[in-house]
Design an enzyme around this catalytic site. Structure first.
Site, PDB file in Angstrom:
ATOM      1  N   HIS A  81     104.145  79.521  48.091  1.00 16.49           N
ATOM      2  CA  HIS A  81     105.221  80.173  47.354  1.00 16.49           C
ATOM      3  C   HIS A  81     106.059  79.122  46.638  1.00 16.49           C
ATOM      4  O   HIS A  81     105.824  77.922  46.767  1.00 16.49           O
ATOM      5  CB  HIS A  81     106.097  81.011  48.292  1.00 16.49           C
ATOM      6  CG  HIS A  81     106.822  80.197  49.338  1.00 16.49           C
ATOM      7  ND1 HIS A  81     106.291  79.934  50.582  1.00 16.49           N
ATOM      8  CD2 HIS A  81     108.034  79.581  49.330  1.00 16.49           C
ATOM      9  CE1 HIS A  81     107.132  79.201  51.288  1.00 16.49           C
ATOM     10  NE2 HIS A  81     108.206  78.968  50.545  1.00 16.49           N
ATOM     11  N   TYR A  97     110.128  82.874  46.728  1.00 19.21           N
ATOM     12  CA  TYR A  97     109.441  83.987  46.070  1.00 19.21           C
ATOM     13  C   TYR A  97     107.960  83.641  45.920  1.00 19.21           C
ATOM     14  O   TYR A  97     107.603  82.486  45.675  1.00 19.21           O
ATOM     15  CB  TYR A  97     110.022  84.262  44.677  1.00 19.21           C
ATOM     16  CG  TYR A  97     111.443  84.757  44.691  1.00 19.21           C
ATOM     17  CD1 TYR A  97     111.731  86.098  44.931  1.00 19.21           C
ATOM     18  CD2 TYR A  97     112.506  83.884  44.456  1.00 19.21           C
ATOM     19  CE1 TYR A  97     113.047  86.554  44.939  1.00 19.21           C
ATOM     20  CE2 TYR A  97     113.817  84.330  44.462  1.00 19.21           C
ATOM     21  CZ  TYR A  97     114.085  85.667  44.708  1.00 19.21           C
ATOM     22  OH  TYR A  97     115.381  86.113  44.719  1.00 19.21           O
ATOM     23  N   THR A  98     107.120  84.651  46.060  1.00 18.04           N
ATOM     24  CA  THR A  98     105.695  84.502  45.770  1.00 18.04           C
ATOM     25  C   THR A  98     105.403  85.230  44.465  1.00 18.04           C
ATOM     26  O   THR A  98     105.673  86.428  44.361  1.00 18.04           O
ATOM     27  CB  THR A  98     104.825  85.105  46.887  1.00 18.04           C
ATOM     28  OG1 THR A  98     105.135  84.472  48.129  1.00 18.04           O
ATOM     29  CG2 THR A  98     103.348  84.898  46.579  1.00 18.04           C
ATOM     30  N   CYS A 277     104.355  89.258  56.650  1.00 15.68           N
ATOM     31  CA  CYS A 277     105.495  88.807  55.843  1.00 15.68           C
ATOM     32  C   CYS A 277     106.461  89.976  55.703  1.00 15.68           C
ATOM     33  O   CYS A 277     106.078  91.074  55.279  1.00 15.68           O
ATOM     34  CB  CYS A 277     105.043  88.323  54.471  1.00 15.68           C
ATOM     35  SG  CYS A 277     106.376  87.503  53.542  1.00 15.68           S
TER      36      CYS A 277
END
Length: 304
Positions: A81, A97-98, A277
């Site tokens: 990420h 954030y991915t 996640c």
């Protein structure tokens, strides 16, 4: 006679020129694109412009960020990420954030999909500081990103490398994924990585938890990935659970428990890798205890 002697020489010169042109064309067509994050050995910080902002729902936006050139890819391996950092009201803020776009193949830009959390008294009086800040930015303004970050990398073929002591490499024929809310983005990254590779036949199962139908992030992308997987003869089992489900809801309702995991995930006996996640409280109270209860190996349960 002189002309006849010259003809083989001219032909040889022509062949040399053609070979040189083919070599140049091959170099430009097949050379690896430059990576904005470099070789990935250490995180790189970049200031990148906002190219486009799209409102996806009442509280969700997609932000497209520009890379150093149209030929650059981000250079973010699958499973990793990036962080976005800014100074907001005098305080340094950073969030992970991915991207929803391909970090190793997409050229010129990268997409982030994020929920904008507004202030909600008394439990969340300031709301999401970073998400509100990103929402306030206009096209053309810049934002700071840094990456690659994270300890998990999907190598393809059901193989994961993990930066940890003990067992740095695990592999499987079936990946189970449990996510909550915005925790879906690393799962989408892995799902798309498996699907785009015709040689990767790793099976996948996803359990995605949300409060309501309106809160389901990237649902269209997930449904499209499921259809694509089916066309390619791959297995991608997709299941949702909601806190508040409508009357015609065909999936689950309620919090993740042992029965829901048993129904939607590969069994512990299949030697799967289970990815999670989502909110820490979801892992601590719902997911981890029930994975333990059902006999999943601890070192094969990976928490992003």
């Amino acid at each position: 006679d002189a002309r006849r002697l010259r003809e083989p020489t001219m032909l040889l010169e022509l062949l040399v020129v053609v070979a040189a042109l083919l070599a140049i064309a091959y170099f430009f067509l097949f050379k690896a694109p430059p990576k904005a994050f470099g070789d990935g050995k250490r995180p790189v910080k970049l200031a990148v412009p906002i190219l486009e902002k799209t409102q996806l729902s009442h509280d969700t936006i997609k932000v497209s960020l520009g890379l150093p050139s149209g030929s650059h890819v981000l250079g973010l391996p699958c499973g990793k990420h990036l962080t976005v950092s800014a100074t907001v009201k005098g305080a340094a803020v950073s969030r992970a954030y991915t991207p929803t776009s391909d970090g190793m193949r997409r050229k010129g830009s990268v997409d982030l999909v994020l929920k904008v959390y507004k202030p909600l008294a008394p439990r969340f009086p300031n709301g999401g500081v970073m998400s509100q800040y990103i929402e306030s930015l206009k096209v053309g303004q810049t934002i700071n990103i840094r990456g690659p970050m994270g300890r998990i990398t999907y190598q393809g073929g059901g193989v994961f490398n993990i930066r940890r002591k003990g067992v740095p490499r695990v592999e499987t024929q079936h990946i189970g994924m449990i996510s909550g809310g915005t925790g879906i983005t690393p799962m989408l990254q892995i799902i798309n990585e498996v699907i785009q590779d015709p040689n990767d036949m790793t099976s996948m199962s996803l359990l995605f938890a949300n409060k309501s139908v309106d809160d389901i992030l990237v649902r269209e992308e997930l449904e499209a990935s499921k259809k694509k997987a089916e066309k390619m003869g791959k297995t991608f089992n997709l299941h949702y659970t909601l806190d508040k489900a409508p009357a015609d809801w065909k999936y689950s309702q309620g919090f993740v428990d042992d029965a829901m995991i048993s129904k939607t995930m590969p069994s512990a006996g299949e030697n799967p890798i289970i990815l999670f996640c989502g909110p820490p409280v979801m892992w601590e109270r719902a997911v981890q205890p029930n994975l333990d209860k059902l006999g999943y190996e601890e070192n094969r349960c990976l928490n992003f």
